[in-house]
Write a protein that holds these residues in place. Structure first.
Motif, PDB file in Angstrom:
ATOM      1  N   ALA A  59       0.846  -1.190   0.000  1.00 19.03           N
ATOM      2  CA  ALA A  59       0.000   0.000   0.000  1.00 19.03           C
ATOM      3  C   ALA A  59       0.883   1.241   0.000  1.00 19.03           C
ATOM      4  O   ALA A  59       1.739   1.397   0.866  1.00 19.03           O
ATOM      5  CB  ALA A  59      -0.928   0.003   1.214  1.00 19.03           C
ATOM      6  N   VAL A  60       0.690   2.111  -0.991  1.00 21.73           N
ATOM      7  CA  VAL A  60       1.547   3.283  -1.174  1.00 21.73           C
ATOM      8  C   VAL A  60       0.670   4.512  -1.408  1.00 21.73           C
ATOM      9  O   VAL A  60      -0.301   4.449  -2.178  1.00 21.73           O
ATOM     10  CB  VAL A  60       2.498   3.099  -2.374  1.00 21.73           C
ATOM     11  N   ASP A  61       1.012   5.611  -0.766  1.00 21.06           N
ATOM     12  CA  ASP A  61       0.284   6.861  -1.005  1.00 21.06           C
ATOM     13  C   ASP A  61       0.385   7.238  -2.482  1.00 21.06           C
ATOM     14  O   ASP A  61       1.448   7.134  -3.100  1.00 21.06           O
ATOM     15  CB  ASP A  61       0.872   7.978  -0.134  1.00 21.06           C
ATOM     16  N   GLN A  62      -0.724   7.707  -3.058  1.00 21.32           N
ATOM     17  CA  GLN A  62      -0.752   7.990  -4.495  1.00 21.32           C
ATOM     18  C   GLN A  62       0.288   9.024  -4.925  1.00 21.32           C
ATOM     19  O   GLN A  62       0.730   9.029  -6.075  1.00 21.32           O
ATOM     20  CB  GLN A  62      -2.139   8.454  -4.917  1.00 21.32           C
ATOM     21  N   SER A  63       0.727   9.885  -4.001  1.00 19.89           N
ATOM     22  CA  SER A  63       1.703  10.919  -4.355  1.00 19.89           C
ATOM     23  C   SER A  63       3.082  10.343  -4.656  1.00 19.89           C
ATOM     24  O   SER A  63       3.941  11.042  -5.211  1.00 19.89           O
ATOM     25  CB  SER A  63       1.822  11.956  -3.232  1.00 19.89           C
ATOM     26  N   LEU A  64       3.312   9.075  -4.303  1.00 19.33           N
ATOM     27  CA  LEU A  64       4.612   8.445  -4.498  1.00 19.33           C
ATOM     28  C   LEU A  64       4.622   7.497  -5.691  1.00 19.33           C
ATOM     29  O   LEU A  64       5.663   6.902  -5.996  1.00 19.33           O
ATOM     30  CB  LEU A  64       5.022   7.666  -3.233  1.00 19.33           C
ATOM     31  N   VAL A  65       3.501   7.378  -6.384  1.00 19.09           N
ATOM     32  CA  VAL A  65       3.330   6.372  -7.428  1.00 19.09           C
ATOM     33  C   VAL A  65       3.347   7.030  -8.799  1.00 19.09           C
ATOM     34  O   VAL A  65       2.935   8.174  -8.974  1.00 19.09           O
ATOM     35  CB  VAL A  65       1.999   5.614  -7.215  1.00 19.09           C
ATOM     36  N   ALA A  66       3.824   6.290  -9.805  1.00 17.33           N
ATOM     37  CA  ALA A  66       3.790   6.745 -11.198  1.00 17.33           C
ATOM     38  C   ALA A  66       3.453   5.560 -12.093  1.00 17.33           C
ATOM     39  O   ALA A  66       3.663   4.403 -11.721  1.00 17.33           O
ATOM     40  CB  ALA A  66       5.135   7.350 -11.614  1.00 17.33           C
ATOM     41  N   LEU A  67       2.921   5.862 -13.266  1.00 16.29           N
ATOM     42  CA  LEU A  67       2.648   4.811 -14.238  1.00 16.29           C
ATOM     43  C   LEU A  67       3.953   4.216 -14.737  1.00 16.29           C
ATOM     44  O   LEU A  67       4.905   4.954 -15.045  1.00 16.29           O
ATOM     45  CB  LEU A  67       1.837   5.361 -15.411  1.00 16.29           C
ATOM     46  N   LYS A  68       4.004   2.905 -14.817  1.00 12.21           N
ATOM     47  CA  LYS A  68       5.202   2.215 -15.285  1.00 12.21           C
ATOM     48  C   LYS A  68       5.405   2.469 -16.773  1.00 12.21           C
ATOM     49  O   LYS A  68       4.450   2.381 -17.553  1.00 12.21           O
ATOM     50  CB  LYS A  68       5.070   0.705 -15.040  1.00 12.21           C
ATOM     51  N   PRO A  69       6.628   2.769 -17.194  1.00  3.83           N
ATOM     52  CA  PRO A  69       6.883   2.891 -18.633  1.00  3.83           C
ATOM     53  C   PRO A  69       6.559   1.577 -19.348  1.00  3.83           C
ATOM     54  O   PRO A  69       6.945   0.499 -18.902  1.00  3.83           O
ATOM     55  CB  PRO A  69       8.388   3.194 -18.708  1.00  3.83           C
ATOM     56  N   ARG A  70       5.841   1.666 -20.448  1.00  2.00           N
ATOM     57  CA  ARG A  70       5.446   0.449 -21.175  1.00  2.00           C
ATOM     58  C   ARG A  70       6.645  -0.312 -21.710  1.00  2.00           C
ATOM     59  O   ARG A  70       6.582  -1.526 -21.897  1.00  2.00           O
ATOM     60  CB  ARG A  70       4.513   0.822 -22.336  1.00  2.00           C
ATOM     61  N   ASP A  71       7.726   0.402 -21.968  1.00  2.00           N
ATOM     62  CA  ASP A  71       8.905  -0.238 -22.571  1.00  2.00           C
ATOM     63  C   ASP A  71       9.707  -1.051 -21.561  1.00  2.00           C
ATOM     64  O   ASP A  71      10.646  -1.757 -21.964  1.00  2.00           O
ATOM     65  CB  ASP A  71       9.820   0.820 -23.191  1.00  2.00           C
TER      66      ASP A  71
END
Length: 296
Positions: free
Chosen positions: A89-101
């Protein structure tokens, strides 16, 4: 340490619950296991781990930036940890979308090292076009990303590494590569604007000699007698710990997509062999990052 069953993390209103597919292993992890990172006895069982990549399984009521099914990555809150697990469980402010590559394993190797390199070169010192920058450990987890980020910032990049890794560092964008085993960097370099030290010890001490007056040494290793050294060499010097930052991580993801940043992955262990992974990281001398793969 051992692999065991624990309850699934509670999801707060701003949390993203990540079903982990991979987790990066870092020197700080084995220091935590040994108790060096806390003055208080560790509460057991403690789920360690500081960076993760996976799929969003659940979101809190206030989460607006992510949806169930998104592939994401994060540098988790260092006060919480928990990346060496099936769910984090991670606060949304610390998360990013994973690069597709990137694979999940590659993505999990990026947050801590990538944010460390980015913050060292853009916040602790302002590297810009034409700046002459020396990066120690140019093939390490942090150093390999720092070389690429410095190149992205249009600096003149010098890096130290071993002879068998020099070509890798050149491909990452270093203008000059020094084999630290056969060549003394402080005998061939002078007048640099920035040194980014990921090594410490005698390497750190000798780095003051190659800076121009007013230059900056930034280190992730504590600097002994820092004020005296700043005065003696007429330079700035600072040590720092990176902080989690989702927007910066998203920016690094953009550099990956643009072909300007590629994490260097060395070894992948299954979650059940976490102890072996920690032992490998503790030995040092890595070419890139060590990662755990976590079965879905």
């Amino acid at each position: 340490m051992s692999v065991t069953d624990v309850p699934r993390p509670t999801v707060g209103p701003r949390d993203v619950l990540i079903e982990a597919r991979a987790a990066g292993v870092n020197p700080v992890d084995h220091l935590i296991v040994k108790g060096f990172m806390s003055a208080d006895p560790l509460t057991r069982p403690l789920v360690i781990g500081n960076e993760v990549a996976g799929v969003v399984a659940q979101i809190g009521a206030e989460v607006t930036s992510f949806a169930v099914g998104n592939e994401v990555f994060a540098r988790v809150d260092p006060q919480v940890g928990g990346a060496f697990a099936e769910y984090v469980a991670v606060d949304q402010s610390l998360v990013a979308l994973k690069p597709r590559d990137l694979s999940f394993e590659e993505a999990a190797s990026l947050p801590l090292a990538g944010l460390t390199a980015w913050q060292a070169l853009t916040e602790q010192t302002r590297v810009g076009p034409g700046a002459r920058v020396l990066i120690h450990g140019g093939v390490g987890g942090v150093g390999s990303l720092a070389v690429q980020i410095a190149r992205h910032l249009r600096a003149h990049v010098v890096a130290t590494t071993s002879a068998d890794s020099m070509e890798i560092v050149r491909k990452f964008g270093a203008d000059q590569v020094i084999d630290y085993r056969t060549e003394q960097f402080d005998e061939v370099l002078t007048g640099l604007d920035v040194v980014f030290d990921t090594v410490g010890g005698p390497t750190q001490d000798r780095s003051f000699r190659v800076l121009r007056p007013g230059g900056t040494l930034v280190s992730i290793v504590p600097i002994a007698d820092i004020d005296a050294k700043k005065t003696r060499w007429n330079v700035d010097a600072r040590t720092f710990l990176m902080r989690p930052h989702g927007e910066q991580l998203a920016h690094l993801a953009g550099l990956v997509t643009a072909g300007e940043l590629q994490p260097l992955l060395e070894t992948v262990f299954p979650l059940a062999e976490t102890a072996r992974a920690l032992q490998k990281v503790e030995r040092g001398g890595a070419r890139g990052k060590t990662v755990l793969t976590i079965p879905a």
